[in-house]
Motif scaffolding. Structure first.
Motif, mmCIF file in Angstrom:
data_model
loop_
_atom_site.group_PDB
_atom_site.id
_atom_site.type_symbol
_atom_site.label_atom_id
_atom_site.label_comp_id
_atom_site.label_asym_id
_atom_site.label_seq_id
_atom_site.Cartn_x
_atom_site.Cartn_y
_atom_site.Cartn_z
ATOM 1 N N ARG A 45 -8.659 1.315 5.427
ATOM 2 C CA ARG A 45 -7.867 2.513 5.724
ATOM 3 C C ARG A 45 -7.009 2.307 6.966
ATOM 4 N NH1 ARG A 45 -12.533 6.218 4.307
ATOM 5 N NH2 ARG A 45 -13.323 5.163 6.115
ATOM 6 N N GLU A 48 -4.028 0.340 6.048
ATOM 7 C CA GLU A 48 -3.079 1.183 5.322
ATOM 8 C C GLU A 48 -2.292 2.073 6.289
ATOM 9 O OE1 GLU A 48 -5.465 3.352 2.551
ATOM 10 O OE2 GLU A 48 -5.792 1.612 1.260
ATOM 11 N N GLN A 49 -2.979 2.591 7.309
ATOM 12 C CA GLN A 49 -2.295 3.424 8.297
ATOM 13 C C GLN A 49 -1.248 2.607 9.064
ATOM 14 O OE1 GLN A 49 -5.636 4.889 10.540
ATOM 15 N NE2 GLN A 49 -5.623 6.857 9.463
ATOM 16 N N ALA A 52 1.722 1.993 6.817
ATOM 17 C CA ALA A 52 2.505 3.215 6.608
ATOM 18 C C ALA A 52 3.214 3.664 7.882
ATOM 19 C CB ALA A 52 1.595 4.329 6.103
ATOM 20 N N GLY A 53 2.946 2.991 8.985
ATOM 21 C CA GLY A 53 3.591 3.357 10.241
ATOM 22 C C GLY A 53 2.955 4.555 10.923
ATOM 23 N N GLU A 54 1.739 4.918 10.505
ATOM 24 C CA GLU A 54 1.069 6.078 11.088
ATOM 25 C C GLU A 54 0.451 5.763 12.447
ATOM 26 O OE1 GLU A 54 -1.743 7.376 8.174
ATOM 27 O OE2 GLU A 54 -0.206 7.731 6.670
ATOM 28 N N ILE A 55 0.171 4.484 12.701
ATOM 29 C CA ILE A 55 -0.398 4.081 13.984
ATOM 30 C C ILE A 55 0.366 2.866 14.500
ATOM 31 C CG2 ILE A 55 -2.721 4.980 13.539
ATOM 32 C CD1 ILE A 55 -3.603 2.128 12.850
ATOM 33 N N THR A 56 0.281 2.644 15.792
ATOM 34 C CA THR A 56 0.958 1.500 16.400
ATOM 35 C C THR A 56 0.089 0.256 16.279
ATOM 36 O OG1 THR A 56 -0.019 1.871 18.569
ATOM 37 C CG2 THR A 56 2.053 3.029 18.095
#
Length: 75
Positions: A45, A48-49, A52-56
């Motif tokens: 997960r 995946e984050q 997706a650019g959700e975290i650095t």
């Protein structure tokens, strides 16, 4: 502990039962927390984050290190 001791400790039976239940819940939570399958799923997960650019990248590295430490921690 003899019969008299058991009778004297009877008022504390709910507390002893509650303590047992808390120990059981804690043991199960630790089992799940350190379970390799759970850690691998969290790593997937996390990747995946990142994709997706959700975290650095820095956040990914920090959390990945934490997860890998969980895998290496003996129980």
């Amino acid at each position: 502990m003899g019969l008299i001791g058991e009778v004297l400790m009877l008022p504390f039976a709910p507390v002893r039962g509650s303590a047992w239940a808390v120990r059981q819940v804690l043991a199960e939570a630790e089992r799940i927390y350190y379970d390799p399958a759970t850690v691998r799923a969290e790593l997937a997960r996390l990747e995946e984050q990142l994709d997706a650019g959700e975290i650095t990248e820095e956040e990914f590295d920090r959390r990945e290190d934490e997860l890998l430490d969980r895998l290496e921690t003996p129980r």
